[in-house]
Design an enzyme around this catalytic site. Structure first.
Site, PDB file in Angstrom:
ATOM      1  N   PHE A  54     -30.021 -22.950  40.597  1.00 37.30           N
ATOM      2  CA  PHE A  54     -29.092 -22.576  41.661  1.00 37.30           C
ATOM      3  C   PHE A  54     -28.141 -21.539  41.085  1.00 37.30           C
ATOM      4  O   PHE A  54     -27.274 -21.851  40.277  1.00 37.30           O
ATOM      5  CB  PHE A  54     -28.301 -23.761  42.197  1.00 37.30           C
ATOM      6  CG  PHE A  54     -27.367 -23.345  43.306  1.00 37.30           C
ATOM      7  CD1 PHE A  54     -27.842 -23.183  44.598  1.00 37.30           C
ATOM      8  CD2 PHE A  54     -26.032 -23.069  43.052  1.00 37.30           C
ATOM      9  CE1 PHE A  54     -26.992 -22.756  45.613  1.00 37.30           C
ATOM     10  CE2 PHE A  54     -25.187 -22.647  44.065  1.00 37.30           C
ATOM     11  CZ  PHE A  54     -25.671 -22.489  45.347  1.00 37.30           C
ATOM     12  N   LYS A  88     -15.936 -19.518  39.181  1.00 37.94           N
ATOM     13  CA  LYS A  88     -15.299 -20.773  39.585  1.00 37.94           C
ATOM     14  C   LYS A  88     -13.981 -21.046  38.870  1.00 37.94           C
ATOM     15  O   LYS A  88     -12.948 -20.558  39.280  1.00 37.94           O
ATOM     16  CB  LYS A  88     -16.293 -21.918  39.454  1.00 37.94           C
ATOM     17  CG  LYS A  88     -17.476 -21.786  40.419  1.00 37.94           C
ATOM     18  CD  LYS A  88     -18.243 -23.051  40.593  1.00 37.94           C
ATOM     19  CE  LYS A  88     -19.438 -22.871  41.511  1.00 37.94           C
ATOM     20  NZ  LYS A  88     -19.095 -22.541  42.905  1.00 37.94           N
ATOM     21  N   ASP A 138     -25.978 -18.569  32.844  1.00 36.79           N
ATOM     22  CA  ASP A 138     -25.145 -18.781  34.020  1.00 36.79           C
ATOM     23  C   ASP A 138     -24.251 -19.990  33.735  1.00 36.79           C
ATOM     24  O   ASP A 138     -24.666 -21.136  33.899  1.00 36.79           O
ATOM     25  CB  ASP A 138     -26.029 -19.022  35.242  1.00 36.79           C
ATOM     26  CG  ASP A 138     -25.223 -19.266  36.521  1.00 36.79           C
ATOM     27  OD1 ASP A 138     -24.004 -19.529  36.423  1.00 36.79           O
ATOM     28  OD2 ASP A 138     -25.812 -19.211  37.615  1.00 36.79           O
TER      29      ASP A 138
END
Length: 405
Positions: free
Chosen positions: A146, A260, A231
């Site tokens: 994801f 984030k 990531d």
């Protein structure tokens, strides 16, 4: 002026939400305030936030140091675009590059933008440095990934909800099983520019690869002159008890993708971080963003990096993660089939006989605990790194009660 009652306020909010596109299916709670590890709804009921906005709130709701940096910058300068320099961006880039032990930072806004930027950088590097034939570059990715929901990214997702009905998709991606380094090596050929992986797969349910996987990927990429792109958007910045999840195996990728928590729970901020021989392939005008690297985001990001430099949050996440893992392991066999924990990040597989992950999340909501389900039978726990051990104990006890029916 008359203050609206709770019922009136809730009706206004519910009516307003009728105008929202249904790209999310949120739990039935309306959050109005947040502080530290807790949020409060319109009725004044408090909930322990064990999701942290998918790790965007690693430092909790309204951390005083981050708020102070934002307030100070709000009074000075918020946006210039990259058409001009601003006095915060260079300081942020210098600090973040040092934290990553890299040369350059390319700031963006969201995690998906960081991933898209990383893909562009990898392709440009492949053509301009490695010598791959024009338009032939490929990137190796992992099943269960994801990396966001842009049209490029969902094209190499194997999740039908993310993937189906959004094509045609971009070519140039080769997918292999997650955790299988040999499969990565077998997929590499003369056109491979990069390997893009999550060191720990978050959306998949906090899936932790076998010990040695990241070291093997690092060695394979080095041997075959391929970029290793990590990531770390959910896993990085203290979440797993180390600054980056790659640190768990002593691995340094060629490219970090961050987001984030980098925005301190205040605003979107992401970045691609790499050495000059990689990120230096991008030339003026080839990539950009109106808001990427804006002064307000840079000021907040700088404060976040400063907070991570002490190691306090990483140490806290590691210690509390061990405590959480011990408590959660006690539930295995009593409504839980498996638990995976890395620092303050846990995936908990729910026995189908108890219910679905969503049903368990809704029952926890009624008991004052916020979690999120994923892939049917799994719930995720990712509390702010400021959470207390006693709060974790209380949350696990609520889960125990829910599982007992």
């Amino acid at each position: 002026m008359t203050t609206p009652t709770h019922t009136q306020a809730l009706r206004v909010i519910t009516d307003a939400e009728d105008h929202l596109a249904e790209n999310y299916n949120p739990l039935p709670v309306v959050v109005a305030r947040g502080e530290g590890s807790w949020v409060t709804d319109l009725e004044g009921k408090r909930y322990l936030d064990l999701l942290s906005a998918y790790s965007a709130l690693n430092f909790g709701h309204g951390h005083p140091a981050i708020l102070a940096a934002a307030h100070e910058q709000l009074d000075r300068l918020t946006l210039t675009s990259r058409a001009f320099q601003n006095d915060r961006l260079g300081l942020f880039a210098e600090a973040l590059a040092a934290l990553c032990d890299k040369d350059l930072v390319l700031p963006m806004n969201t995690g998906a933008e960081a991933v898209e930027t990383g893909i562009k950088v990898a392709r440009a590097w492949g053509y301009r440095v490695k010598g791959i034939a024009p338009d032939a570059a490929t990137v190796v990715v992992a099943n269960g990934n994801f990396h966001g929901r842009t049209t490029t990214i969902v094209g190499f997702s194997d999740d039908p909800t993310a993937h189906d009905d959004f094509g045609p998709y971009s070519a140039g991606f080769v997918s292999v099983p997650f955790g299988d380094a040999a499969a990565i090596e077998a997929a590499i050929d003369e056109n491979t520019a990069a390997v893009l992986i999550e060191p720990i797969q978050g959306e998949a349910g906090v899936v932790i690869p076998p010990e040695g996987y990241l070291r093997a990927v690092r060695e394979i990429c080095s041997t075959h002159n391929v970029l290793m792109i990590a990531d770390e958007i959910q896993a990085g910045l203290g979440r797993v008890g180390t600054t980056f999840a790659c640190d768990r195996e002593g691995v340094v990728p060629d490219v970090y993708l961050l987001g984030k928590a980098l925005g301190g729970g205040i605003l979107p901020l992401s970045a691609v971080v790499a050495d000059r021989d990689v990120l230096g392939v991008i030339r003026p005008g080839e990539h950009g963003s109106t808001f990427g690297g804006n002064p307000l985001a840079a000021a907040v990001g700088l404060r976040v990096v400063e907070m991570l430099e002490s190691g306090e949050f990483q140490t806290r996440a590691a210690a509390l993660g061990e405590h959480l893992e011990a408590r959660l392991n006690d539930l295995v066999g009593s409504g839980v089939t498996a638990v995976r924990v890395a620092g303050l990040w846990a995936g908990i597989d729910i026995d189908p006989g108890v219910g679905t992950g969503r049903e368990v999340a809704e029952k926890l909501l009624s008991r004052g605990v916020l979690v999120k389900d994923t892939h049917g039978q799994t719930i995720r726990i990712a509390p702010p790194l400021v959470v207390r051990a006693t709060e974790l104990d209380w949350a696990v006890e609520q889960l125990r009660v829910v599982l007992a029916g």
